[in-house]
Design a protein around this motif. Structure first.
Motif, PDB file in Angstrom:
ATOM      1  N   THR A  16      43.032  42.415  34.307  1.00  0.00           N
ATOM      2  CA  THR A  16      43.101  43.869  34.112  1.00  0.00           C
ATOM      3  C   THR A  16      43.977  44.512  35.175  1.00  0.00           C
ATOM      4  O   THR A  16      44.822  45.372  34.878  1.00  0.00           O
ATOM      5  N   LEU A  17      43.799  44.097  36.416  1.00  0.00           N
ATOM      6  CA  LEU A  17      44.592  44.667  37.504  1.00  0.00           C
ATOM      7  C   LEU A  17      46.065  44.307  37.354  1.00  0.00           C
ATOM      8  O   LEU A  17      46.953  45.119  37.676  1.00  0.00           O
ATOM      9  N   LEU A  18      46.344  43.118  36.842  1.00  0.00           N
ATOM     10  CA  LEU A  18      47.734  42.701  36.630  1.00  0.00           C
ATOM     11  C   LEU A  18      48.444  43.552  35.576  1.00  0.00           C
ATOM     12  O   LEU A  18      49.673  43.621  35.546  1.00  0.00           O
ATOM     13  N   GLU A  19      47.676  44.205  34.715  1.00  0.00           N
ATOM     14  CA  GLU A  19      48.264  45.118  33.743  1.00  0.00           C
ATOM     15  C   GLU A  19      48.682  46.426  34.398  1.00  0.00           C
ATOM     16  O   GLU A  19      49.474  47.184  33.821  1.00  0.00           O
ATOM     17  N   ARG A  20      48.146  46.686  35.596  1.00  0.00           N
ATOM     18  CA  ARG A  20      48.415  47.950  36.286  1.00  0.00           C
ATOM     19  C   ARG A  20      49.330  47.776  37.499  1.00  0.00           C
ATOM     20  O   ARG A  20      50.039  48.707  37.873  1.00  0.00           O
ATOM     21  N   VAL A  21      49.271  46.606  38.115  1.00  0.00           N
ATOM     22  CA  VAL A  21      50.111  46.299  39.280  1.00  0.00           C
ATOM     23  C   VAL A  21      50.760  44.944  39.030  1.00  0.00           C
ATOM     24  O   VAL A  21      50.061  43.971  38.750  1.00  0.00           O
ATOM     25  N   SER A  22      52.058  44.859  39.141  1.00  0.00           N
ATOM     26  CA  SER A  22      52.717  43.580  38.895  1.00  0.00           C
ATOM     27  C   SER A  22      52.411  42.596  40.015  1.00  0.00           C
ATOM     28  O   SER A  22      52.108  42.984  41.152  1.00  0.00           O
ATOM     29  N   MET A  23      52.499  41.318  39.688  1.00  0.00           N
ATOM     30  CA  MET A  23      52.298  40.279  40.700  1.00  0.00           C
ATOM     31  C   MET A  23      53.317  40.435  41.822  1.00  0.00           C
ATOM     32  O   MET A  23      52.998  40.239  43.005  1.00  0.00           O
ATOM     33  N   GLU A  24      54.544  40.815  41.468  1.00  0.00           N
ATOM     34  CA  GLU A  24      55.600  40.971  42.477  1.00  0.00           C
ATOM     35  C   GLU A  24      55.275  42.101  43.444  1.00  0.00           C
ATOM     36  O   GLU A  24      55.441  41.962  44.659  1.00  0.00           O
ATOM     37  N   ASP A  25      54.798  43.245  42.910  1.00  0.00           N
ATOM     38  CA  ASP A  25      54.460  44.370  43.781  1.00  0.00           C
ATOM     39  C   ASP A  25      53.273  44.029  44.676  1.00  0.00           C
ATOM     40  O   ASP A  25      53.252  44.386  45.857  1.00  0.00           O
ATOM     41  N   CYS A  26      52.285  43.347  44.118  1.00  0.00           N
ATOM     42  CA  CYS A  26      51.126  42.966  44.924  1.00  0.00           C
ATOM     43  C   CYS A  26      51.539  42.037  46.052  1.00  0.00           C
ATOM     44  O   CYS A  26      51.117  42.216  47.205  1.00  0.00           O
ATOM     45  N   TYR A  27      52.392  41.073  45.740  1.00  0.00           N
ATOM     46  CA  TYR A  27      52.838  40.132  46.778  1.00  0.00           C
ATOM     47  C   TYR A  27      53.662  40.859  47.842  1.00  0.00           C
ATOM     48  O   TYR A  27      53.520  40.590  49.043  1.00  0.00           O
ATOM     49  N   ARG A  28      54.491  41.795  47.409  1.00  0.00           N
ATOM     50  CA  ARG A  28      55.315  42.544  48.362  1.00  0.00           C
ATOM     51  C   ARG A  28      54.441  43.353  49.326  1.00  0.00           C
ATOM     52  O   ARG A  28      54.721  43.437  50.523  1.00  0.00           O
ATOM     53  N   ILE A  29      53.358  43.926  48.825  1.00  0.00           N
ATOM     54  CA  ILE A  29      52.511  44.791  49.644  1.00  0.00           C
ATOM     55  C   ILE A  29      51.528  43.983  50.478  1.00  0.00           C
ATOM     56  O   ILE A  29      51.358  44.229  51.681  1.00  0.00           O
ATOM     57  N   THR A  30      50.868  43.016  49.853  1.00  0.00           N
ATOM     58  CA  THR A  30      49.756  42.330  50.517  1.00  0.00           C
ATOM     59  C   THR A  30      50.116  40.973  51.101  1.00  0.00           C
ATOM     60  O   THR A  30      49.386  40.455  51.952  1.00  0.00           O
ATOM     61  N   GLY A  31      51.208  40.369  50.613  1.00  0.00           N
ATOM     62  CA  GLY A  31      51.536  39.014  51.032  1.00  0.00           C
ATOM     63  C   GLY A  31      50.752  37.953  50.288  1.00  0.00           C
ATOM     64  O   GLY A  31      50.801  36.776  50.644  1.00  0.00           O
ATOM     65  N   HIS A  32      50.024  38.362  49.231  1.00  0.00           N
ATOM     66  CA  HIS A  32      49.207  37.434  48.447  1.00  0.00           C
ATOM     67  C   HIS A  32      49.460  37.660  46.960  1.00  0.00           C
ATOM     68  O   HIS A  32      49.801  38.772  46.533  1.00  0.00           O
ATOM     69  N   ARG A  33      49.219  36.626  46.172  1.00  0.00           N
ATOM     70  CA  ARG A  33      49.183  36.773  44.720  1.00  0.00           C
ATOM     71  C   ARG A  33      47.813  37.300  44.313  1.00  0.00           C
ATOM     72  O   ARG A  33      46.820  37.036  44.987  1.00  0.00           O
ATOM     73  N   LEU A  34      47.746  38.041  43.230  1.00  0.00           N
ATOM     74  CA  LEU A  34      46.449  38.460  42.692  1.00  0.00           C
ATOM     75  C   LEU A  34      45.704  37.235  42.181  1.00  0.00           C
ATOM     76  O   LEU A  34      46.266  36.423  41.441  1.00  0.00           O
ATOM     77  N   ASN A  35      44.445  37.112  42.580  1.00  0.00           N
ATOM     78  CA  ASN A  35      43.671  35.917  42.276  1.00  0.00           C
ATOM     79  C   ASN A  35      42.191  36.282  42.335  1.00  0.00           C
ATOM     80  O   ASN A  35      41.788  37.072  43.188  1.00  0.00           O
ATOM     81  N   PRO A  36      41.355  35.718  41.465  1.00  0.00           N
ATOM     82  CA  PRO A  36      39.935  36.092  41.455  1.00  0.00           C
ATOM     83  C   PRO A  36      39.159  35.666  42.694  1.00  0.00           C
ATOM     84  O   PRO A  36      37.999  36.062  42.838  1.00  0.00           O
ATOM     85  N   THR A  37      39.744  34.863  43.561  1.00  0.00           N
ATOM     86  CA  THR A  37      39.018  34.481  44.772  1.00  0.00           C
ATOM     87  C   THR A  37      39.029  35.583  45.833  1.00  0.00           C
ATOM     88  O   THR A  37      38.247  35.516  46.784  1.00  0.00           O
ATOM     89  N   TYR A  38      39.882  36.586  45.691  1.00  0.00           N
ATOM     90  CA  TYR A  38      39.990  37.628  46.710  1.00  0.00           C
ATOM     91  C   TYR A  38      38.974  38.753  46.475  1.00  0.00           C
ATOM     92  O   TYR A  38      38.435  38.928  45.386  1.00  0.00           O
ATOM     93  N   SER A  39      38.741  39.529  47.530  1.00  0.00           N
ATOM     94  CA  SER A  39      37.643  40.506  47.533  1.00  0.00           C
ATOM     95  C   SER A  39      37.824  41.623  46.515  1.00  0.00           C
ATOM     96  O   SER A  39      36.839  42.102  45.928  1.00  0.00           O
TER      97      SER A  39
END
Length: 248
Positions: free
Chosen positions: A109-132
């Motif tokens: 659901t979050l990937l539909e709102r924030v791209s993986m590229e933008d998340c990685y650029r901001i956080t340094g991580h890929r979106l993944n269910p293991t994160y908080s």
């Protein structure tokens, strides 16, 4: 002398260290976890606190060290989890630890709102269910009553530091494990948090890993054997702290 606690997945390892960096003694207190077939991985935060208390008392007793001889306490700990706390600082349910993977739907659901590229650029991580972050989303969707009781959340070492001092905070290394930390600004990634639909009030203040967040309270002194007023440093997540200790 210093006492350091490492809150791992299977137990808390506590070490007594001299001021010139020599390890004088170590004690490990184990605790269990709830591993479910549905991807569930949970622990009781009270077990972490009990392990910190027991390890502290045993270190002091076995080395004939007085609580007043301890100059400070700090922590490292398992990352990427969620300890949901109510307005009184009490856990509203067991902690959802790093290995829990139930938030796959929320991640998509979050990937539909924030791209993986933008998340990685901001956080340094890929979106993944293991994160908080997506674990908080999962809690909202699947346990609305518990989510409604949640005033804030923290990670493992933050909870035990809170129990020692009454002060709740996290540090950049643990914040970076949430998928909600802006590496460039050094603050929470509010853009991603807003995309997740989570209130800003859930996210604790971020202080430097070397910050003295408070001192041991009278109640915590009775539980641990430490002296009331002993400084407590917030510390960091186990991975970054291990890298630092290894000289990386």
């Amino acid at each position: 002398m210093l006492i350091a606690h490492d809150l791992g997945t299977t137990g808390n390892k506590a070490t007594l260290v001299s001021n010139d960096g020599k390890m004088l003694a170590a004690k490990t207190v184990n605790y269990g976890a709830d591993w479910g077939t549905d991807g569930r991985a949970e622990q009781n935060p009270h077990d972490w606190w009990d392990a910190v208390c027991r390890a502290s008392r045993e270190l002091l007793a076995e080395t004939n060290t007085a609580g007043t001889d301890i100059d400070g306490v700090s922590f490292s700990g398992q990352m990427m989890g969620v300890v949901p706390l109510d307005s009184h600082g009490e856990p509203v349910r067991p902690a959802i630890i790093w290995a829990d993977t139930r938030s796959t739907k929320e991640t998509n659901t979050l990937l539909e709102r924030v791209s993986m590229e933008d998340c990685y650029r901001i956080t340094g991580h890929r979106l993944n269910p293991t994160y908080s972050l997506t674990k908080l989303m999962w809690l909202r969707e699947n346990e609305p009553d518990n989510f409604a009781k949640t005033a804030t959340f923290c990670l493992a070492k933050d909870y035990t530091a809170f129990k020692l001092t009454g002060v709740l905070a996290t540090d950049p290394s643990d914040a970076s494990s949430t998928n909600a930390y802006d590496q460039a600004s050094g603050d929470w990634a509010w853009e991603i948090i807003d995309a997740a639909g989570l209130p800003h009030s859930l996210f604790p203040k971020i202080v430097p890993s070397t910050h003295v967040i408070g001192t041991v309270t009278a109640e915590a002194a009775r539980a641990t054997g430490l002296a009331e007023g002993t400084p407590v440093v917030i510390g960091g997540g186990d991975g970054p702290v291990a890298a630092l200790g290894a000289g990386v």
